[in-house]
Design a protein around this motif. Structure first.
Motif, PDB file in Angstrom:
ATOM      1  N   SER A  65       0.549  -1.558  -0.546  1.00  0.00           N
ATOM      2  CA  SER A  65      -0.093  -0.697  -1.974  1.00  0.00           C
ATOM      3  C   SER A  65      -1.869  -0.218  -1.553  1.00  0.00           C
ATOM      4  O   SER A  65      -1.785   0.822  -1.139  1.00  0.00           O
ATOM      5  N   PHE A  66      -2.265  -0.899  -0.542  1.00  0.00           N
ATOM      6  CA  PHE A  66      -3.161  -0.594   0.704  1.00  0.00           C
ATOM      7  C   PHE A  66      -2.985   0.256   1.105  1.00  0.00           C
ATOM      8  O   PHE A  66      -3.509   1.663   1.227  1.00  0.00           O
ATOM      9  N   PHE A  67      -2.047   0.217   1.705  1.00  0.00           N
ATOM     10  CA  PHE A  67      -1.221   1.494   3.061  1.00  0.00           C
ATOM     11  C   PHE A  67      -0.993   3.160   1.640  1.00  0.00           C
ATOM     12  O   PHE A  67      -1.390   3.993   3.037  1.00  0.00           O
ATOM     13  N   ARG A  68       0.106   2.620   0.818  1.00  0.00           N
ATOM     14  CA  ARG A  68       0.137   3.895  -0.113  1.00  0.00           C
ATOM     15  C   ARG A  68      -1.202   4.442  -0.676  1.00  0.00           C
ATOM     16  O   ARG A  68      -1.363   5.446  -0.702  1.00  0.00           O
ATOM     17  N   GLU A  69      -2.565   4.015  -1.249  1.00  0.00           N
ATOM     18  CA  GLU A  69      -3.090   3.939  -1.919  1.00  0.00           C
ATOM     19  C   GLU A  69      -4.169   4.645  -0.540  1.00  0.00           C
ATOM     20  O   GLU A  69      -5.305   5.541  -1.429  1.00  0.00           O
ATOM     21  N   GLU A  70      -4.250   4.253   0.146  1.00  0.00           N
ATOM     22  CA  GLU A  70      -5.475   4.298   1.252  1.00  0.00           C
ATOM     23  C   GLU A  70      -5.293   5.376   2.458  1.00  0.00           C
ATOM     24  O   GLU A  70      -5.665   5.772   2.947  1.00  0.00           O
ATOM     25  N   ILE A  71      -4.148   5.701   2.813  1.00  0.00           N
ATOM     26  CA  ILE A  71      -3.608   5.645   4.449  1.00  0.00           C
ATOM     27  C   ILE A  71      -2.399   6.795   3.865  1.00  0.00           C
ATOM     28  O   ILE A  71      -2.608   8.323   3.858  1.00  0.00           O
ATOM     29  N   PHE A  72      -1.204   6.740   2.988  1.00  0.00           N
ATOM     30  CA  PHE A  72      -0.419   7.636   3.214  1.00  0.00           C
ATOM     31  C   PHE A  72      -0.144   8.770   1.834  1.00  0.00           C
ATOM     32  O   PHE A  72       0.223   9.599   2.012  1.00  0.00           O
TER      33      PHE A  72
END
Length: 393
Positions: free
Chosen positions: A196-203
């Motif tokens: 979720s962090f990857f998706r919201e902040e990077i992807f």
């Protein structure tokens, strides 16, 4: 033309049976210098490699984890110097394997140790004591996972941390589970699952719509087959095991591996690489500050740490002419490396042969994606990177 030479070199790898298929992409300042898709993503079913083919990233997940960590550092939510035990109880009272038996660590493992693989944490490996101990844990977790008893990222990493270390934190270098531990830290600090962090902040900000720890049924149809070499029949055969029995890309995945768990298309990962090449931005989106990217793409290992790495491991993983830091190799001596690139070029590869590099001075990004077990950085990747660099304007 140079593009014809690149095409012929990529096709030769397939014709001579080293890979089933590949995707090559080279960019400068966001503009394509070269793109090519070759061979089969699934040779048994006649499915060719296409622009939207999905590849298992394996260790090319690690640079994404490093970026996520620095997002939290920039926000003041953690620092590189902090002990990991502040966030994960498994890092308290760690022990190190020595000829005299287990001894307490001389100092605690820090976030920086995880970023630089100087933590003493290892992967399963029967060649040394700490690796054998870790292998026992992974086998147990794999058996439980197969029985439906899935383990989450933080719980698994806390168990990993209780395994004996190969060396005292900061006193050596070993490619191991440090990035997975960093993923668990990110979960604790952010209060979100790693994916979720990857998706919201990077992807999502970068438009990486096809990248994640899980895939849909539609995406699975575009997932390239991972091939292994059958030495009996001298041919490539499908490798069907899940990574460490844990990363199966299903919605039920509990352990999100910061060291090896992502799936992506070459275009998606290129957007991530271009963000780093641009000093933390892509278009109007800023993921990291310029000074942060400058710092995280500089070598982090002290001379003593580099000297402690066995020469064969340094040549095969970090590679000649490179140093290491923040889960990536960083070019220190271009002549020694034999590469037509600039000092400070950085990148990494994956277990199945995916490879990327960034030359921030030239704005040059190169990616070579394949799916071949135990490949790492192939000679073809190095050759194709050099060939494509001849197109730099």
């Amino acid at each position: 033309m140079q593009t014809d030479y690149v095409r012929k070199a990529a096709e030769k790898e397939i014709r001579e049976g080293r890979v089933a298929g590949s995707s090559v992409l080279a960019l400068q300042n966001g503009e394509e210098l070269y793109r090519g898709c070759f061979g089969m993503a699934d040779k048994e079913n006649g499915i060719p490699v296409k622009r939207d083919t999905l590849f298992r990233m394996f260790s090319m997940t690690k640079p994404v984890t490093a970026v996520a960590a620095y997002i939290l550092v920039e926000r003041g939510l953690m620092t590189r110097e902090e002990p990991v035990s502040k966030y994960l109880e498994g890092f308290r009272n760690q022990k190190v394997v020595t000829p005299e038996g287990l001894v307490p660590v001389r100092r605690e493992c820090t976030i920086a140790d995880l970023l630089n693989m100087t933590s003493g944490l290892v992967y399963p490996d029967g060649e040394f004591a700490a690796g054998r101990e870790m292998g026992g844990l992974f086998y147990e977790v794999m058996q439980n996972n197969a029985a439906g008893k899935r383990i989450g990222t933080v719980e698994f990493v806390n168990r990993i941390a209780k395994m004996p270390l190969e060396f005292h934190p900061g006193e050596g270098w070993r490619y191991g589970t440090s990035a997975d531990a960093l993923g668990a830290v990110i979960e604790v600090v952010s209060g979100k699952r790693l994916g979720s962090f990857f998706r919201e902040e990077i992807f999502e900000p970068l438009g990486m719509k096809e990248t994640g720890f899980t895939i849909t049924d539609e995406q699975r149809a575009r997932l390239a087959v991972n091939y292994d070499w059958d030495s009996v029949h001298n041919t490539l055969i499908p490798y069907t095991e899940a990574f460490l029995g844990l990363c199966d890309y299903e919605e039920t995945t509990a352990f999100e591996s910061g060291g090896a768990g992502l799936v992506a298309t070459i275009d998606d990962y290129a957007r991530f690489a271009m963000m780093l090449a641009n000093g933390g931005t892509l278009g109007n989106v800023r993921i990291l500050g310029r000074k942060t990217v400058e710092y995280m793409t500089k070598g982090q290992l002290a001379k003593e740490q580099l000297a402690a790495i066995p020469p064969d491991i340094r040549r095969s993983l970090i590679q000649t002419g490179y140093t290491y830091g923040n889960l990536m190799r960083i070019l220190d001596e271009p002549v020694a490396a034999g590469m037509t690139t600039t000092k400070g070029e950085f990148g990494w590869d994956g277990w199945t042969g995916n490879y990327f590099s960034v030359d921030p001075v030239e704005g040059y990004v190169f990616l070579y994606f394949i799916q071949r077990c135990n490949a790492g950085t192939t000679e073809a990747a190095r050759r194709l990177k050099t060939m494509c660099s001849a197109m730099i304007r």
